[in-house]
Write a protein that holds these residues in place. Structure first.
Motif, PDB file in Angstrom:
ATOM      1  N   ILE A   1      73.879 128.027 -38.996  1.00 19.74           N
ATOM      2  CA  ILE A   1      73.681 128.960 -37.872  1.00 19.74           C
ATOM      3  C   ILE A   1      75.032 129.611 -37.550  1.00 19.74           C
ATOM      4  N   SER A   2      75.028 130.953 -37.542  1.00 22.47           N
ATOM      5  CA  SER A   2      76.288 131.683 -37.368  1.00 22.47           C
ATOM      6  C   SER A   2      76.300 132.389 -36.006  1.00 22.47           C
ATOM      7  N   TYR A   3      77.465 132.959 -35.667  1.00 28.78           N
ATOM      8  CA  TYR A   3      77.552 133.777 -34.440  1.00 28.78           C
ATOM      9  C   TYR A   3      76.533 134.911 -34.484  1.00 28.78           C
ATOM     10  N   GLU A   4      76.377 135.487 -35.664  1.00 35.13           N
ATOM     11  CA  GLU A   4      75.439 136.605 -35.797  1.00 35.13           C
ATOM     12  C   GLU A   4      74.008 136.165 -35.479  1.00 35.13           C
ATOM     13  N   ASP A   5      73.641 134.959 -35.964  1.00 33.23           N
ATOM     14  CA  ASP A   5      72.306 134.421 -35.657  1.00 33.23           C
ATOM     15  C   ASP A   5      72.119 134.305 -34.154  1.00 33.23           C
ATOM     16  N   LEU A   6      73.132 133.746 -33.502  1.00 27.72           N
ATOM     17  CA  LEU A   6      73.012 133.488 -32.056  1.00 27.72           C
ATOM     18  C   LEU A   6      72.953 134.803 -31.290  1.00 27.72           C
ATOM     19  N   LYS A   7      73.819 135.738 -31.673  1.00 25.52           N
ATOM     20  CA  LYS A   7      73.866 137.033 -30.947  1.00 25.52           C
ATOM     21  C   LYS A   7      72.578 137.823 -31.117  1.00 25.52           C
ATOM     22  N   SER A   8      71.912 137.633 -32.283  1.00 24.24           N
ATOM     23  CA  SER A   8      70.728 138.472 -32.509  1.00 24.24           C
ATOM     24  C   SER A   8      69.428 137.804 -32.060  1.00 24.24           C
ATOM     25  N   TYR A   9      69.503 136.562 -31.565  1.00 24.09           N
ATOM     26  CA  TYR A   9      68.258 135.885 -31.164  1.00 24.09           C
ATOM     27  C   TYR A   9      67.588 136.600 -29.983  1.00 24.09           C
ATOM     28  N   LYS A  10      66.293 136.743 -30.035  1.00 24.01           N
ATOM     29  CA  LYS A  10      65.533 137.336 -28.912  1.00 24.01           C
ATOM     30  C   LYS A  10      64.229 136.566 -28.708  1.00 24.01           C
TER      31      LYS A  10
END
Ligand code: DON
Length: 561
Positions: free
Chosen positions: A241-250
């Motif tokens: 799980i990356s920063y990108e995964d976390l930032k794009s979660y909705k």
């Protein structure tokens, strides 16, 4: 004398089933834990609505029910507003961007044992905090901080371990499991001594996480210090799980599945939960039969419902997955005609082996077209039905560094290889294969029911993995067809058939030897198992009284005022 005693027991049995755990005119909360239900009622008494209370109960469960309540997992909620509108919020985990279809297979395309359940790669991107934050932002009325405050107190100053937590944390199985991860070991195990019943359990790291989320909002989890801690944890345990995964979660608001069943309107969860569609198919098939001619625990009834369940779960395995990624023949699957076709292949004389039951024929694909459940109703007439999970008890057993919460092992709910059974023995196919950002198929079935006058009557749901859907179906049949009071409908023993394996699973001491032998004569295999689910539900009668009912199977606690 003997007769008097048995009449006394029968009388008590009936009376106790008539009465729910808590009854009140204003609001009701049924959840797995006393502290969470108390917090929910307090929010309602202070004028908050059911959505406010759901947010507060959700966070409270992340503290007092660490094996299933969570901020490191995901879930679903169905909301019915006082004006009769119904919506659902999907805060299911997503597959990380670096995931791929064969990530749990070796070079020979064989499953690497345990990897989808107990490794750093077993967790999907958590959705719970987003889901609760989204619900609050759109539908809540009280301040965010005030809804998190009680949970912060419980984490910071501790809560007393109830019997369920005490048993789980002391069990060799889970204490060994949690000892494998350094962070989990620090928080959820004790050196060489067991936890005591009612011992104060303090979670300082979790308190700090909740304080950050309270102060900076739900996005803190996805782009603040908590996100840093999650990525640190991923680096420590080989997760992706990356920063990108976390930032794009909705979280995603979706139209619920609507089922018309014998003058009732039932709303339940759409994909990526299979709950609503499969429940709809089971009830639509059962509607072909007048159940008043059946006895609730009879071999005839169990045979019939098991045959119906087999067909619905065969379709689940073939057709269902995240509809944002695949084409699902939704309208057909929930139609009465399709259910009638499936039903027409059932024999009332013998079981048809699962291997002879494939999925149904649907060729028109491009249509137009271990968990905890709580139920809440407020004095304004709003209702929330919410099921949330980290999947197995304590998820993948890994606690996020310095953040004090466990991560889910929800990746195992994908079909990691076609036909390979998951934690609950469920098989799946291409529709539920892993793809980056896709949501794994769930069985969670938060459900809300209206009577023939379109008035709110039941708020229902349960944990239990693959058994969730059949448990909700049985509770509904107990209520609607067998006219049971809610407490009895929830307390009745349950059984479950999920197509594969081809066996009726049944709670211990349910079937008499006579019923088992009749089922065997039909051609069924029967196997006893531990208890099924924990349904925390509410009934609202015609006068507005709310009956809050917890399931004694895991010791949930209901409140009303
Ligand atoms: O989403 C699902 O269907 C599963 N992950 C639920 C797991 C569950 O209910 C465990 N509870 N006992």
């Amino acid at each position: 004398m003997k007769k008097c005693i048995s009449i006394f027991f029968i009388f008590n049995y009936l009376v106790s089933f008539e009465i729910s755990d808590a009854i009140g005119y204003n609001g009701a909360v049924a959840s797995s834990k006393k502290e969470a239900s108390n917090i929910g009622i307090e929010i309602l008494q202070r004028g908050g609505n059911a959505i406010d209370a759901a947010v507060a109960v959700g966070f409270a469960l992340s503290v007092v029910h660490p094996s299933a309540g969570n901020i490191g997992g995901g879930g679903f909620m169905v909301i019915r507003f006082s004006n009769g509108e119904v919506t659902s919020i999907d805060f299911r985990e997503t597959a990380p961007l670096q995931s791929n279809r064969d990530m749990f297979l070796d070079d020979k395309l064989e499953v690497i044992q345990g990897m989808s359940k107990y490794s750093g790669k077993a967790c999907g991107v958590p959705g719970t905090v987003y889901g609760l934050g989204y619900a609050h932002e759109k539908y809540g009325t009280m301040s965010w901080e005030s809804l998190l405050y009680p949970s912060i107190q419980l984490a910071k100053y501790g809560f007393s371990l109830d019997y369920h937590n005490f048993k789980l944390l002391n069990s060799p199985r889970y204490s060994n499991f949690l000892s494998q991860d350094a962070e989990s070991k620090k928080i959820f195990t004790k050196n060489n001594e067991p936890y005591k019943l009612n011992e104060l359990f303090i979670q300082s790291d979790l308190a700090h996480t909740l304080i950050r989320i309270a102060k900076y909002g739900y996005n803190e989890f996805y782009n603040g210090i908590t996100a840093d801690y999650i990525v640190d944890c991923m680096n420590r345990v080989g997760g992706i799980i990356s920063y990108e995964d976390l930032k794009s979660y909705k979280a995603i608001e979706r139209e619920p599945i609507k089922i018309n069943y014998r003058n009732h309107v039932i709303y339940s969860m759409p994909l990526p939960s299979s709950g609503g569609i499969t429940l709809s198919n089971i009830l639509n098939q059962i509607e072909n039969v007048n159940l008043s001619e059946f006895e609730v625990g009879s071999a005839k009834f169990i045979h019939l419902l098991s045959e119906v369940e087999k067909r619905s779960y065969a379709d689940r395995a073939e057709f269902l997955g995240d509809s944002d990624f695949i084409n699902v023949p939704l309208q057909k699957l929930i139609s009465k005609e399709y259910a009638d076709d499936r039903f027409s292949t059932i024999s009332m004389k013998k079981a048809i082996p699962s291997k002879k039951i494939g999925h149904g024929n649907i060729d028109f694909w491009n249509e137009s077209e271990e968990t905890t459940h709580f139920s809440i109703v407020d004095k304004y007439g709003n209702a929330v039905s919410l099921t949330t999970t980290v999947n197995g008890w304590f998820g993948n057993g890994i606690t996020v560094d310095n953040a004090g919460f466990l991560l889910n092992n929800e990746m195992d709910d994908f079909s990691i290889k076609p036909g390979y059974p998951n934690l609950y023995g469920l098989v799946g196919n291409e529709a539920n294969s892993i793809q980056p950002n896709k949501r794994m198929l769930s069985s969670m079935t938060p459900t809300i029911v209206e009577n023939e006058n379109n008035e709110l009557i039941y708020v229902l749901g349960t944990p239990g993995g693959s058994t969730i859907i059949t448990s909700v179906a049985q509770i509904l049949i107990n209520l609607i067809d067998f006219n049971m009071p809610l407490k009895e409908a929830v307390s009745r023993k349950r059984f479950h058939h999920q197509w594969l394996p081809d066996v009726i699973q049944v709670e211990k001491n349910y079937f008499s030897p006579e019923v088992i032998s009749r089922l065997e004569k039909y051609g069924h295999k029967v196997s006893e198992r531990s208890s099924i689910g924990e349904a925390n539900c509410i009934y609202i009668d015609g006068t507005g009284l709310k009956y809050s009912t917890s399931d004694s199977r895991r010791g949930g606690v209901s409140k009303a005022y």
